[in-house]
Design an enzyme around this catalytic site. Structure first.
Site, short mmCIF file in Angstrom:
data_model
loop_
_atom_site.label_atom_id
_atom_site.label_comp_id
_atom_site.label_asym_id
_atom_site.label_seq_id
_atom_site.Cartn_x
_atom_site.Cartn_y
_atom_site.Cartn_z
N SER A 267 0.82 -1.21 0.00
CA SER A 267 0.00 0.00 0.00
C SER A 267 0.86 1.27 0.00
CB SER A 267 -0.95 -0.07 1.19
OG SER A 267 -2.10 0.63 0.89
N HIS A 408 -7.69 -5.64 -0.16
CA HIS A 408 -6.45 -4.90 0.06
C HIS A 408 -5.74 -5.44 1.30
CE1 HIS A 408 -4.08 -1.24 -0.33
NE2 HIS A 408 -4.21 -1.03 0.97
C1 GCU Z 1 -5.39 4.83 1.65
C2 GCU Z 1 -4.79 5.59 0.50
C3 GCU Z 1 -3.97 4.69 -0.43
C4 GCU Z 1 -2.98 3.89 0.38
C5 GCU Z 1 -3.70 3.16 1.48
C6 GCU Z 1 -2.77 2.43 2.46
O1 GCU Z 1 -6.38 3.97 1.17
O2 GCU Z 1 -5.82 6.24 -0.17
O3 GCU Z 1 -3.28 5.47 -1.38
O4 GCU Z 1 -2.27 3.02 -0.46
O5 GCU Z 1 -4.39 4.09 2.29
O6 GCU Z 1 -1.61 2.75 2.59
O7 GCU Z 1 -3.28 1.55 3.13
#
Ligand code: GCU
Length: 453
Positions: A267, A408
């Site tokens: 992420s 995710h």
């Molecule tokens: C949020 C953000 C993303 C990121 C994510 C994370 O959703 O919008 O860009 O990758 O956090 O780091 O979990």
């Protein structure tokens, strides 16, 4: 009095206007493939002034630098100066870790500049049956003690975002979350496959909040500076900087094969891993897990999270110059395929999750596909078809990709793929079983060292 009232009303209206704008940008999120705008992807093999790149040499001398420069000054922000490790010390170590298969080492790395100090901790595990282990290096989100249920891992006292699932209240990490991310890290699988593992709590390098008084930034401020300049480092570059300093340390750790370090991140930390791999060519490979916008996903598709949305929600991640591209992705002279290409010819792995539409799985895949021409200059194989592979159909080339089912996250399936791929790109498993003249005593004699560099 009237004047003050008008001023307050004006200020409030501006605030509400900005609020509603930000909301509507997030609400406008496009998840419909048919609504992806037509866009032209900048050609990696043509320089900004139109020259054609025909060889790896030309890529390196004419093109790579200008692409890196663009990302540095217009997106992630540049590191404003040199800062070497001041001292490091081994604060804890032990054998018999990970069900008796590994040695553990915890190292505190210290920096000092401008009369200010910063320290961060690296937790390392090395497999017993490898003398000098290739390794995965990656930041964790909630403290080193969360990655494996090992009572010896120190709990960081750095600031952390409150999170009920990790029992973090008052911004403090506690015992309650020891081992809470074991499934996301699969350390035992790494050790079984002959890999070492190194991890750092990212908040020790720079707390993840919109505040530039803490973390590493102040150590490199000029006189009277209290925030980065428009082209200077946001948090992602700060975190990437920390990874390059961890690499400085790994080069001195006899348990590690520093020529075989794969930098990993999930992420926001996947964005960070790609950027660290681009900036620091000592990394042998990089893995971006569900990194999305500002990571592997193409910005120009405007699918899921967009540049405006990310810059609004996380104003501290990128440099201020990046906001020029808020709702203006068309104007970007690069896209994220160029970030991936900066890894070439070193192997890179992009992974998506089917339900992680916010991160735009297709945009992540297309970046990997469009980075391929640069790999081909080196005679390496990237992604050969523009057609996305099916779920659980990994492609393990120098540019690798998979999409798995689910949300995710980082899962056991993801790690199984990363390990398999690492086995092929790092020269099979020939590092395994090369363990012969290594002895416990050499491990411990080394560990007493604390050096200045
Ligand atoms: C949020 C953000 C993303 C990121 C994510 C994370 O959703 O919008 O860009 O990758 O956090 O780091 O979990």
């Amino acid at each position: 009095m009237e004047y003050l009232k008008t001023l307050i009303i004006l200020f409030l209206s501006l605030f509400l206007f900005l609020q509603s704008n930000a909301q509507s940008a997030a609400e406008r999120t496009n998840y419909d493939e048919s609504k992806v705008p037509d866009f032209e992807l900048p050609d990696l093999l043509t320089t900004f002034d139109g020259r054609k790149i025909k060889s790896a040499k030309e890529w390196e001398t004419l093109r790579r630098e200008e692409v890196l420069d663009f990302f540095t000054n217009n997106m992630y922000g540049k590191i404003p100066g040199e800062l070497n490790i001041d001292t490091w010390e081994i604060v804890e170590e032990g054998t018999g870790a990970i069900n008796g298969k590994a040695r553990r080492r915890q190292v505190e790395i210290h920096f000092e500049n401008n009369g200010k100090k910063l320290s961060f901790n690296i937790l390392l595990y090395f497999p017993n049956n490898v003398e000098k282990a290739p390794l995965f290096l990656g930041y964790n989100f909630y403290g080193n003690h969360t990655v494996y249920d090992d009572p010896n891992i120190r709990v960081s006292d750095a600031w952390a975002r409150n999170n009920e699932a990790y029992s973090i209240t008052s911004h403090k990490m506690t015992e309650a979350s020891r081992g809470a991310q074991t499934a996301n890290w699969q350390v035992e699988k790494m050790i079984d496959a002959g890999y070492g593992f190194a991890t750092i709590y990212y908040g020790e390098v720079d707390p993840d909040r919109n505040d530039f008084d803490d973390g590493i930034h102040p150590l490199l401020y000029a006189d009277n500076q209290n925030k980065p300049l428009d082209n200077e480092w946001g948090a992602i570059t700060a975190w990437a900087w920390g990874l390059t300093k961890a690499m400085d340390y790994l080069e001195q750790d006899r348990g590690a094969d520093a020529s075989k370090v794969i930098v990993f991140g999930h992420s926001r930390l996947g964005k960070t891993a790609l950027w660290a791999g681009a900036m620091d060519e000592r990394f042998a490979g990089a893995i971006s897990n569900n990194s999305g916008c500002g990571g592997a996903a193409l910005s120009k598709r405007k699918f899921g999270e967009t540049v405006e949305v990310i810059n609004t929600a996380f104003p501290h991640w990128f440099c201020d110059n990046f906001s020029v591209y808020n709702n203006n992705e068309e104007a970007l002279p690069v896209d994220q395929h160029a970030l991936i290409a900066l890894m070439a010819p070193r192997p890179v792995y992009i992974a998506s999750a089917e339900e992680d539409r916010w991160a735009d799985p297709k945009g992540e895949f297309l970046s990997a596909y469009h980075a391929t021409p640069v790999y081909e200059l080196y005679g390496k194989t990237g992604i050969n078809s523009e057609e996305m592979p099916g779920i659980h159909q990994p492609i393990h080339n120098s540019v690798a990709y998979h999409i798995r089912s689910g949300k995710h996250s980082v899962t056991e399936y993801d790690w199984e793929q990363y390990i398999k791929w690492a086995n092929t790109i790092l020269g099979k498993r020939n590092h395994l079983f090369s363990f012969n003249n290594f002895s416990r005593s050499s491990f411990f004699s080394f560990s007493k060292a604390s050096i200045r560099s």
